[in-house]
Design a protein around this motif. Structure first.
Motif, PDB file in Angstrom:
ATOM      1  N   PHE A  31       0.831  -1.211   0.000  1.00  0.00           N
ATOM      2  CA  PHE A  31       0.000   0.000   0.000  1.00  0.00           C
ATOM      3  C   PHE A  31       0.866   1.262   0.000  1.00  0.00           C
ATOM      4  O   PHE A  31       0.462   2.298  -0.502  1.00  0.00           O
ATOM      5  CB  PHE A  31      -0.944   0.010   1.203  1.00  0.00           C
ATOM      6  N   THR A  32       2.066   1.166   0.582  1.00  0.00           N
ATOM      7  CA  THR A  32       2.911   2.361   0.670  1.00  0.00           C
ATOM      8  C   THR A  32       3.605   2.655  -0.658  1.00  0.00           C
ATOM      9  O   THR A  32       3.678   3.801  -1.085  1.00  0.00           O
ATOM     10  CB  THR A  32       3.986   2.163   1.757  1.00  0.00           C
ATOM     11  N   TYR A  33       4.118   1.598  -1.275  1.00  0.00           N
ATOM     12  CA  TYR A  33       4.951   1.837  -2.458  1.00  0.00           C
ATOM     13  C   TYR A  33       4.251   1.529  -3.776  1.00  0.00           C
ATOM     14  O   TYR A  33       4.824   1.750  -4.844  1.00  0.00           O
ATOM     15  CB  TYR A  33       6.244   1.013  -2.354  1.00  0.00           C
ATOM     16  N   GLY A  34       3.058   0.992  -3.733  1.00  0.00           N
ATOM     17  CA  GLY A  34       2.351   0.700  -4.978  1.00  0.00           C
ATOM     18  C   GLY A  34       2.701  -0.667  -5.523  1.00  0.00           C
ATOM     19  O   GLY A  34       3.606  -1.347  -5.042  1.00  0.00           O
ATOM     20  N   LEU A  35       1.967  -1.059  -6.550  1.00  0.00           N
ATOM     21  CA  LEU A  35       2.112  -2.414  -7.089  1.00  0.00           C
ATOM     22  C   LEU A  35       3.428  -2.593  -7.828  1.00  0.00           C
ATOM     23  O   LEU A  35       4.043  -3.647  -7.801  1.00  0.00           O
ATOM     24  CB  LEU A  35       0.947  -2.727  -8.033  1.00  0.00           C
ATOM     25  N   GLY A  36       3.871  -1.549  -8.526  1.00  0.00           N
ATOM     26  CA  GLY A  36       5.061  -1.676  -9.354  1.00  0.00           C
ATOM     27  C   GLY A  36       6.303  -2.023  -8.550  1.00  0.00           C
ATOM     28  O   GLY A  36       7.091  -2.884  -8.933  1.00  0.00           O
TER      29      GLY A  36
END
Lengths: 400, 251
Positions: A31-36
């Motif tokens: 959730f913090t850094y995103g899916l990528g």
């Protein structure tokens, strides 16, 4: 009576705790850094391990509708003792899948959008609706067990009043979305490998979920009978095993006939990554367990049945993972292997499911529906005893 | 739009105009990306311009569960990031691998060619077509472009392969291509066929109402029959014992 989950696994609690903690940390990272940054998903491989897990969770939770249909709609009342385990399995399975889906969505904050924004042409839309509705149905089917425990009896009457249409609705919803997971891939004939792509995907998904759902509940009944009492008498277990064998045979015939008819069997004449994956899933999940289950001695033996149903479940997992991952690695030639964070999230959620299951069976009357809830039994079942109800000393009434 | 590959000299002005119109970083890119809605790739001596095909029956529009993608009468397939839930089914399903995802964002959207919908609304051609100095990309009504393409093929049958890519492919697309060599050699997927991809799904989805109605009646019927059977059995059993029959209900 105390029921221990998988007594062979020692130190289950520390293992589960570690996995859940690791999964939670991985989820926070996602959730913090995103899916990528946290997954190995890409434009060419937008769906990965988590979608495979969804297929798996929903497929193994298929017992929820098959056993309910058998016992309450088809009146195979002797299987009553496994209704609650089946509903609990389904309930937990669906909860886990909803959790994974929300983690998987690019915009988890928009997860409610399918409620208000419809697209009737989308399989995904149909699946979202089926999942939401069926999870509600399962909650209602599960609620009486919880309410009983806390002695709140008035809502149970209401739930019983609508139970017949509720159960029929549940079975229909399950039929729809179990097959729709296969329909998801109907639109990618150019991407999915010919060994897995077929217009019959929804049919095959449905047939295989029946076998895996019943196998899962048999496995559970075997695992949880180790306290000394059998949940189901040997005869009924063997009957269910026979049903699984028939479903496996049906699946095999449809799948192979379809391969022959479409000419995709050519892919099997050479040894490739794909043909090996195909052989693995078909042998482990369908051919070998079928071979085992047609033998009466295997059906009547605990260990034999344990092995066969475990194979069905493993083969089923291979089938779903192959459809969701392996089969899509063919075009554009693109390999995908899940990232550690993807794996940790999946393991954490799996551990959460097992822990929830073992917690609930410890505190709620799941595996002893007959012995523990006399009050409800009195109001619901007549004085005529059913032939398979368990005695205190184990074994069924017929054999005693 | 009609894209005549024989006329393209690879000047990349189309990409520059596109980037300017969409306020994207101006660096030259060879492949479609978040910052390149169109890109030229080279096959032997030919430049192939790729972008969203803006299909007549778009696969992405059909798979989107929340209708974040939509096809308008004027041609563009538009995307609404406010509706998007991020299921990425469009990335999975698009036969041309067009949508690109903002993987690094925590509020990701997809990016793709917008067919300059705001310009079309003002009666202007798309930026790329307006910028093209050689006429390799021309903009117009689809019917007229099809006639023009057919005219070019029949005027110079040795120059072109006798096929207008996009005329019927996946049910027809807004982007039409003319080529001097077979399209399969240029990275166009030859396996897509002429049937719109959404039809593959409809064959399954159209059975949903049947499953619900027939299945509901059937399950209800089976319940009734099996219930009746156990009632009769209970009654007969009680007759023998001389008791009053009792209804069996689910526990």
């Amino acid at each position: 009576m105390k029921i221990r989950l998988l007594p062979r696994i020692t130190r289950w609690h520390p293992i589960a705790t570690t996995l859940i903690l690791a999964g939670t940390l991985a989820a926070i990272a996602r959730f913090t850094y995103g899916l990528g940054a946290t997954t190995n998903l890409s434009d060419e491989f937008p769906w990965g391990l988590w979608i495979g897990f969804d297929f798996l969770g929903i497929g193994l939770a298929a017992s929820g509708f098959t056993i309910v249909a058998a016992v309450h709609l088809f009146h195979a009342k002797e299987y009553e003792p496994i209704v609650r385990p089946a509903i609990l399995t389904a309930f937990i399975g669906y909860m886990l899948v909803v959790l994974v889906l929300i983690l998987d969505l690019g915009r988890p904050d928009h997860f409610w959008h399918p409620l208000v924004m419809w697209n009737p042409h989308s399989v995904m839309c149909e699946i979202s609706w089926c999942l939401m509705l069926y999870t509600s149905v399962l909650s209602l089917e599960f609620a009486p067990i919880v309410l009983e425990r806390f002695n709140i009896l008035w809502p149970i009457k209401w739930i019983h009043a609508i139970s017949l249409p509720l159960m029929i609705f549940g079975v229909l919803l399950s039929t729809l979305h179990q097959s729709s997971f296969g329909s998801l891939y109907l639109i990618v004939p150019n991407r999915l490998h010919a060994l897995w792509y077929t217009p019959l995907l929804p049919v095959l998904f449905f047939i295989s979920c029946l076998a895996s759902g019943i196998s899962m509940i048999l496995l559970e009944s075997l695992i949880f009978s180790r306290g000394g009492r059998d949940l189901l008498p040997t005869r009924l277990r063997a009957n269910l095993a026979k049903v699984i064998a028939v479903i496996l045979a049906l699946y095999f015939v449809v799948r192979v006939e379809n391969l022959l008819a479409r000419g995709a069997w050519h892919e099997l004449t050479t040894v490739t990554y794909f043909s090996l994956a195909f052989y693995a899933e078909l042998l482990i999940g369908f051919v070998i367990p079928f071979g085992l289950l047609v033998v009466e001695r295997v059906r009547n033996s605990r260990r034999g049945l344990y092995a066969a149903t475990l194979l069905v479940v493993v083969g089923f997992a291979l089938n779903r993972m192959n459809t969701a991952i392996t089969g899509l690695e063919s075009y554009p030639a693109q390999t995908y292997f899940p990232s550690l964070i993807e794996i940790f999230i999946m393991l954490g959620i799996t551990a959460l499911g097992f822990s929830a299951f073992s917690f609930i069976v410890k505190h709620l009357p799941i595996f002893e529906p007959v012995a523990v809830t006399p009050r409800v039994r009195q109001e619901a079942v007549t004085a005529r005893p059913e032939p398979v109800f368990l005695t205190r000393h184990g074994g069924d009434l017929e054999s005693s | 739009m009609l894209i005549d590959l024989t006329l393209c000299v690879g000047c990349n002005v189309c990409q520059g105009a596109c980037k300017e119109e969409n306020q994207l970083p101006p660096s030259e890119e060879k492949y479609l990306s978040l910052t390149a809605y169109t890109a030229l790739s080279k096959y032997n001596d030919l430049y192939i311009r790729r972008m969203c095909q803006h299909c007549d029956v778009p696969t992405c529009v059909s798979v989107c569960p929340v209708a974040a993608l939509s096809k308008s009468e004027a041609g563009p397939v538009a995307y609404d990031g406010e509706k998007c839930i991020g299921c990425r089914y469009c990335l999975q399903a698009c036969p041309y691998h067009v949508p690109k995802y903002e993987w690094s964002s925590t509020k990701p959207r997809i990016q793709k060619c917008k067919f300059c919908a705001p310009r079309l609304a003002k009666g202007l051609p798309p930026a790329c077509a307006e910028a093209c100095p050689t006429g390799a990309t021309i903009f117009g009504e689809r019917d007229e472009l099809l006639l023009e393409a057919a005219r070019r093929i029949s005027a110079e049958p040795t120059k072109y392969v006798p096929r207008i890519y996009g005329k019927d492919d996946v049910g027809g697309t807004s982007m039409l291509y003319l080529s001097p060599v077979p399209f399969e050699q240029l990275g166009f997927d030859a396996r897509l066929g002429k049937i719109p991809m959404p039809m593959l799904t409809m064959s399954a989805l159209s059975k949903v109402p049947n499953v619900l109605s027939v299945g509901g009646v059937m399950l209800g019927g089976i319940w009734w029959i099996t219930n009746r059977r156990s009632e009769v059995a209970a009654f007969e059993a009680s007759e023998k014992k001389g008791e009053t029959p009792e209804h069996e209900d689910k526990p």
